[in-house]
Design an enzyme around this catalytic site. Structure first.
Site: not given
Length: 377
Positions: A74, A123, A146, A154
């Site tokens: 992301g 992502g 992350e 996530d």
């Protein structure tokens, strides 16, 4: 497979193509390794919703433009800037749409083919590894990095990481390590191995041929998984009950690779490491990707408002001094209460509802499925 890296400024950031029975989504920010911004997420989600109900679309394909990979994650720098400006709700909105997109992919009723070629991070895993037909190549470098930016794996990644065999998921999550295409197949992140030179022909075949038949025609047996050679110490060392115990076991093992893993973990955000360990334990007890995404939304909300995510993005991606100052600074300084607060439910106005207890890992304990689906619009 991708389009040339010299993308014109006038080109859309997601190219939406129809050819025969195929709907093809091309992430088109090669200068940013196809990192997902909010507009891209919204386009992908809206297009998938339209194609889900379009009888003329039999198969969906997602790939990345340029030569370097599918997607590097992301666009967290934009979220960082908004958080620094006192607008963390910008991040809440982005993650709500991204997690809804991930859930849509996981439930998509038609073949969803992902070309996980080259870089597939964060992502990029979310937009590919929840699909029905996940293709890796000899160029694949997949990871959930992350914890190195003060965040956590996530996009439903904990659903996959918690189900990887022999502690490999914990190893990937806590160290932020990358794995190969062969590793991805062995760990359950991908289904088939296709030489990168065959991807263009496969994309063409999908226009007229059902997905499984087209993939079978070009896929090969993957090479041996390099990561599987570390099964002994990974399985042993990551069996510990605490992050501190895992690090101690890695340091004491005697294998240089285990010692390096300990060093990698200790360089990450202590808060993120402990939150990620708890996340994977909870995810392992959950029954759907959607439940995991709801838990992701809780964590994302709280970490957007904390210190380490802003500091990690600053150090790694903004100032690039690679010297984050984590707070708390050590694993020992992060308490069980700190971790529990990160899993507290959040109402629709962004307020914390109640703290959620750390996972009870004792035999016979019942899993906590109380997470509401905050990622839903």
């Amino acid at each position: 497979m991708g389009t040339p890296a010299t993308t014109q400024a006038s080109e859309p950031e997601v190219i939406v193509r129809r050819a025969g029975q195929l709907g093809h989504l091309i992430l088109n920010r090669p200068q940013a390794l196809n990192s997902l911004n909010h507009q891209m997420v919204q386009i992908v989600r809206a297009t998938l919703e339209r194609w889900r109900d379009d009888d003329d679309v039999a198969t969906v394909l997602v790939s990345g433009a340029g030569a370097k990979g599918l997607c590097a994650g992301g666009d967290v720098v934009s979220l960082y800037r908004a958080a620094v400006d006192g607008r963390p709700e910008v991040g809440d909105a982005f993650f709500a749409d991204e997690y809804a997109m991930n859930a849509l992919i996981a439930d998509f009723p038609k073949p969803y083919v992902a070309f996980m070629d080259g870089i597939v991070l964060g992502g990029g895993v979310g937009i590919s590894a929840h699909g029905s037909h996940r293709i890796v190549t000899e160029r694949t470098r997949l990871g959930m990095p992350e914890t190195g930016i003060g965040f956590f794996p996530d996009v439903g990644g904990a659903w996959l990481l918690s189900r990887a065999p022999s502690g490999f998921g914990l190893h990937m999550a806590l160290t932020s390590g990358h794995v190969t295409g062969a590793d991805a197949v062995a760990l359950g992140f991908a289904d088939r191995f296709v030489p990168s030179g065959n991807l263009a022909a496969l994309a063409t075949a999908l226009e007229t041929t059902d997905a499984q038949t087209a993939i079978d025609a070009v896929s090969t047996t993957p090479p041996d998984s390099p990561l599987m050679g570390d099964r002994r110490w990974i399985q042993s060392c990551y069996a510990g009950g605490t992050a501190e115990g895992i690090v101690e076991a890695l340091q004491a093992d005697g294998d240089p690779a285990a010692a390096d893993a300990a060093t990698q973990i200790l360089a990450k955000s202590p808060t993120s490491v402990k939150a990620t360990l708890e996340l994977l334990r909870r995810a392992g007890d959950m029954t759907s990707v959607q439940d995991v995404l709801a838990m992701d939304a809780r964590l994302a909300h709280h970490l957007l408002r904390g210190h380490d995510m802003r500091e990690g993005i600053r150090a790694q991606l903004v100032d690039k001094d690679r010297n984050p100052q984590w707070n708390p600074a050590t694993l020992e300084d992060v308490t069980a209460q700190d971790v529990a607060a990160l899993f507290a439910a959040v109402d629709r106005h962004g307020d914390t509802v109640k703290p959620s207890k750390p996972a009870n890992t004792s035999p016979g304990s019942a899993p906590d499925h109380s997470a509401t689906k905050e990622y839903q619009p």
